[in-house]
Design a protein around this motif. Structure first.
Motif, mmCIF file in Angstrom:
data_model
loop_
_atom_site.group_PDB
_atom_site.id
_atom_site.type_symbol
_atom_site.label_atom_id
_atom_site.label_comp_id
_atom_site.label_asym_id
_atom_site.label_seq_id
_atom_site.Cartn_x
_atom_site.Cartn_y
_atom_site.Cartn_z
ATOM 1 N N ARG A 3 0.849 -1.192 0.000
ATOM 2 C CA ARG A 3 0.000 0.000 0.000
ATOM 3 C C ARG A 3 0.883 1.240 0.000
ATOM 4 O O ARG A 3 1.919 1.268 0.670
ATOM 5 C CB ARG A 3 -0.902 0.035 1.230
ATOM 6 N N VAL A 4 0.446 2.270 -0.710
ATOM 7 C CA VAL A 4 1.195 3.528 -0.744
ATOM 8 C C VAL A 4 1.353 4.082 0.665
ATOM 9 O O VAL A 4 2.439 4.510 1.074
ATOM 10 C CB VAL A 4 0.495 4.557 -1.662
ATOM 11 N N ASP A 56 4.068 10.850 -0.379
ATOM 12 C CA ASP A 56 3.150 10.051 -1.187
ATOM 13 C C ASP A 56 3.541 10.115 -2.663
ATOM 14 O O ASP A 56 3.558 9.097 -3.369
ATOM 15 C CB ASP A 56 1.724 10.572 -0.958
ATOM 16 N N ILE A 79 6.602 7.910 -3.548
ATOM 17 C CA ILE A 79 6.258 6.494 -3.641
ATOM 18 C C ILE A 79 5.523 6.203 -4.946
ATOM 19 O O ILE A 79 5.805 5.198 -5.624
ATOM 20 C CB ILE A 79 5.402 6.058 -2.435
ATOM 21 N N ARG A 80 4.624 7.076 -5.324
ATOM 22 C CA ARG A 80 3.868 6.846 -6.564
ATOM 23 C C ARG A 80 4.789 6.882 -7.785
ATOM 24 O O ARG A 80 4.589 6.124 -8.740
ATOM 25 C CB ARG A 80 2.737 7.863 -6.689
ATOM 26 N N LEU A 133 6.520 3.542 -7.871
ATOM 27 C CA LEU A 133 5.623 2.501 -8.378
ATOM 28 C C LEU A 133 5.449 2.628 -9.886
ATOM 29 O O LEU A 133 5.402 1.621 -10.601
ATOM 30 C CB LEU A 133 4.270 2.571 -7.669
ATOM 31 N N LYS A 146 0.325 -1.879 -10.854
ATOM 32 C CA LYS A 146 -0.273 -0.855 -10.000
ATOM 33 C C LYS A 146 -1.765 -1.103 -9.842
ATOM 34 O O LYS A 146 -2.449 -1.477 -10.792
ATOM 35 C CB LYS A 146 -0.042 0.535 -10.586
ATOM 36 N N GLY A 171 -1.951 1.275 -4.255
ATOM 37 C CA GLY A 171 -0.720 0.520 -4.063
ATOM 38 C C GLY A 171 -0.339 -0.283 -5.283
ATOM 39 O O GLY A 171 -0.518 0.156 -6.418
#
Length: 271
Positions: A21-22, A33, A36-37, A40, A51, A55
């Motif tokens: 999970r983010v 945030d 992290i995105r 991903l 994706k 998350g």
């Protein structure tokens, strides 16, 4: 942490958990945030993960890949809960209900604990444990025997033989994958056989599965799309998938994790 370190940490978590999970990654690495995105996005572009909302999940590359129960339980949890709530509204006191092994049906079992006078037939030890933890005199739980798979399903000739003499009002089955060509699939040969026996024991057959399963094809088909009466999915199912299911399945029901029951969507095809 450098980007390479963060991404290595993300992949380590995916290998052990099956999903991330983010919000959890933000907490564990102390970054934003947005950072992290971006990580991903980068890993998804490399084909290292898939994706999903909130998350990412491990990328399944083999039709025989069979994630463990815990790994699957962390994937699409909000969607599975919404699907389970929608499914539970179809069950009344006095019914006999088949629940196949799986994490979505596990959430459904949680919703059924307070419904009176139920007979539950399942090939899932975790589902059986839910009812065992809250025993009721007016409830009967039948757990098939069988060989235990990595996904905590009891399968094989023993399970199939036990189901041949049982009769239920409705069966709820999860699916490893669903597609327009292959139908509803599983990565396990014996689980496909047992799922067919679970379906045969019921007057009505309902598939409960989230949108991420569309386009996933396991090695064995246990039912074609037209072989069930209802599919309960979540509202993030693609327009293409919705259209195909509406053209094939008598009823498609889409649940919204963040909405009240009244805003669920139901599509019916009439013959």
């Amino acid at each position: 942490m450098l980007a390479a370190e963060r991404q290595s940490h993300i992949m380590d978590m995916l290998r052990t958990q099956g999903a991330v999970r983010v919000a959890d990654l933000v907490d564990s690495m102390g970054v934003s945030d947005m950072t992290i995105r971006r990580d991903l996005d980068s890993l998804a572009a490399e084909g290292a993960l898939t994706k999903v909302h909130g998350g990412a999940v491990s990328r399944v590359t083999r039709s025989t890949a069979e994630p463990g129960f815990q790994a699957k339980s962390d994937q699409m949890e909000l969607e599975k809960m919404a699907i389970a709530e929608s499914a539970a509204r179809r069950i009344e006191a006095g019914m006999s209900v088949v629940l196949s092994a799986g994490t979505t049906t596990w959430h459904l079992a949680q919703q059924l604990r307070d419904i009176a006078d139920l007979t539950i037939i399942t090939n899932s030890p975790p589902i059986s444990d839910i009812f065992h933890a809250q025993p009721r005199l007016d409830r009967t739980v039948i757990l098939t025997g069988g060989i235990r798979t990595p996904s905590d399903a009891l399968v094989g000739p023993t399970a199939t033989a036990a189901l041949q003499t049982m009769h239920a009002d409705v069966a709820f089955l999860g699916a490893h994958g669903m597609s327009s060509q292959a139908g509803f699939t599983t990565p396990n040969y014996w689980e496909a056989e047992t799922n067919r026996a679970l379906m045969a024991a019921a007057q009505q057959r309902i598939i409960v599965t989230d949108h991420s399963k569309w386009g996933v094809v396991g090695v064995m088909t246990f039912a074609h799309l037209q072989g069930v009466e209802t599919v309960i999915c979540d509202h993030r199912l693609s327009d293409e998938a919705q259209q195909h299911l509406q053209d094939t399945v008598p009823e498609l029901h889409l649940a919204r994790p963040d909405a009240q029951h009244s805003s669920d969507q139901t599509h019916r095809e009439t013959s």
